[in-house]
Design a protein around this motif. Structure first.
Motif, short mmCIF file in Angstrom:
data_model
loop_
_atom_site.label_atom_id
_atom_site.label_comp_id
_atom_site.label_asym_id
_atom_site.label_seq_id
_atom_site.Cartn_x
_atom_site.Cartn_y
_atom_site.Cartn_z
N TYR A 39 0.82 -1.21 0.00
CA TYR A 39 0.00 0.00 0.00
C TYR A 39 0.86 1.27 0.00
O TYR A 39 0.47 2.29 -0.58
CB TYR A 39 -0.93 0.02 1.22
CG TYR A 39 -2.16 -0.82 1.08
CD1 TYR A 39 -3.31 -0.32 0.48
CD2 TYR A 39 -2.19 -2.14 1.54
CE1 TYR A 39 -4.46 -1.10 0.35
CE2 TYR A 39 -3.32 -2.93 1.42
CZ TYR A 39 -4.45 -2.40 0.81
OH TYR A 39 -5.58 -3.17 0.67
N PHE A 40 2.01 1.18 0.65
CA PHE A 40 2.89 2.34 0.78
C PHE A 40 4.33 1.93 0.46
O PHE A 40 5.07 1.52 1.36
CB PHE A 40 2.82 2.92 2.20
CG PHE A 40 1.44 3.36 2.61
CD1 PHE A 40 1.00 4.64 2.33
CD2 PHE A 40 0.59 2.50 3.30
CE1 PHE A 40 -0.28 5.05 2.70
CE2 PHE A 40 -0.68 2.89 3.68
CZ PHE A 40 -1.11 4.18 3.38
N PRO A 41 4.72 1.98 -0.81
CA PRO A 41 6.06 1.54 -1.21
C PRO A 41 7.19 2.28 -0.50
O PRO A 41 8.26 1.72 -0.28
CB PRO A 41 6.08 1.82 -2.71
CG PRO A 41 4.65 1.79 -3.13
CD PRO A 41 3.90 2.37 -1.96
N ARG A 42 6.95 3.54 -0.14
CA ARG A 42 7.95 4.33 0.56
C ARG A 42 7.44 4.62 1.97
O ARG A 42 6.26 4.95 2.17
CB ARG A 42 8.22 5.66 -0.15
CG ARG A 42 8.73 5.51 -1.56
CD ARG A 42 8.90 6.84 -2.25
NE ARG A 42 9.82 7.71 -1.53
CZ ARG A 42 10.52 8.70 -2.11
NH1 ARG A 42 10.40 8.92 -3.41
NH2 ARG A 42 11.32 9.45 -1.40
N LYS A 43 8.33 4.50 2.93
CA LYS A 43 7.94 4.78 4.31
C LYS A 43 7.43 6.22 4.45
O LYS A 43 6.48 6.48 5.21
CB LYS A 43 9.15 4.56 5.23
CG LYS A 43 8.86 4.77 6.71
CD LYS A 43 10.13 4.56 7.54
CE LYS A 43 9.91 4.93 8.99
NZ LYS A 43 11.17 4.83 9.79
N GLU A 44 8.01 7.14 3.71
CA GLU A 44 7.58 8.54 3.78
C GLU A 44 6.12 8.72 3.37
O GLU A 44 5.45 9.64 3.82
CB GLU A 44 8.46 9.43 2.88
CG GLU A 44 9.93 9.41 3.24
CD GLU A 44 10.69 8.41 2.42
OE1 GLU A 44 11.68 8.79 1.77
OE2 GLU A 44 10.29 7.22 2.41
#
Length: 217
Positions: free
Chosen positions: A55-60
């Motif tokens: 759902y969120f490829p980047r932690k940011e």
């Protein structure tokens, strides 16, 4: 698969996404962005680590959950402006509306969130990148509006130059909201303070841009 089943599946996906985002935000605020791991977020949301990264490829992106809306906001204002309204006038109107609504996209994210971003080098860098992406999207929208093929006296760099000025102005106003938020001002006080300051900024842009590229929709 029926339309109803597809609708239920999409609804479930949105619920999962929101659940993960909510737990991530809570942990970021409690522990700090840099200190919080994907594993901790997955555990809190009761999902697998892979589900979080799907759902969120980047932690940011877990912190800036509305980044797509943010990066598209200026271009959308230009594309959706009223007939006869200049891009600058549309952006001015949209920013005034954002102030009135205390819109998080304009910078109204609350003191805890603002402090979290300010204290995280990773989030600060990501926010700069999102501002850059927003400016680039605006340049594309202005180029589409300008129809430079028919503008023999307008240099091809004009949309990017205009987007640079408009992007810098919105970046400044965003930072001003964050600055006042971190100084402990309430949203109402911030909006009251920003109204004349934003008017001054847009007045300066008026002298530089006027109705560029056109007032026609």
């Amino acid at each position: 698969m029926s339309v109803e089943s597809m609708g239920l599946r999409e609804s479930k996906k949105q619920e999962t996404r929101l659940l993960i985002s909510d737990h991530a935000t809570r942990l970021f605020l409690e522990q700090g962005f840099e200190q919080t791991t994907i594993a901790e977020i997955a555990t809190a949301a009761r999902v697998a680590k892979k589900t979080v990264t799907n759902y969120f490829p980047r932690k940011e992106d877990l912190a800036f959950d509305h980044h797509e809306q943010f990066t598209a906001s200026l271009a959308a204002a230009v594309a959706g402006r009223a007939e006869g309204e200049s891009p600058l006038a549309a952006l001015r109107r949209e920013f005034t509306a954002a102030l009135d609504a205390r819109n998080p996209v304009a910078g109204f994210a609350g003191p805890d969130f603002a402090r979290m971003v300010a204290e995280s080098p990773t989030l600060t860098a990501r926010l700069r990148d999102l501002h850059d992406q927003r400016e680039e999207a605006l340049a594309v929208a202005l180029a589409d509006t300008a129809n430079l093929a028919d503008a023999t006296e307008t240099p091809s760099i004009a949309p990017r130059a205009a987007a640079a000025l408009l992007g810098a102005a919105h970046r400044l106003l965003f930072r001003r909201i964050q600055e006042l938020t971190l100084a402990g001002r309430s949203n109402d006080v911030i909006a009251t303070t920003l109204a004349p300051e934003a008017a001054h900024v847009f007045d300066l842009l008026e002298s530089a841009l006027g109705d560029f590229p056109t007032a026609a929709a």
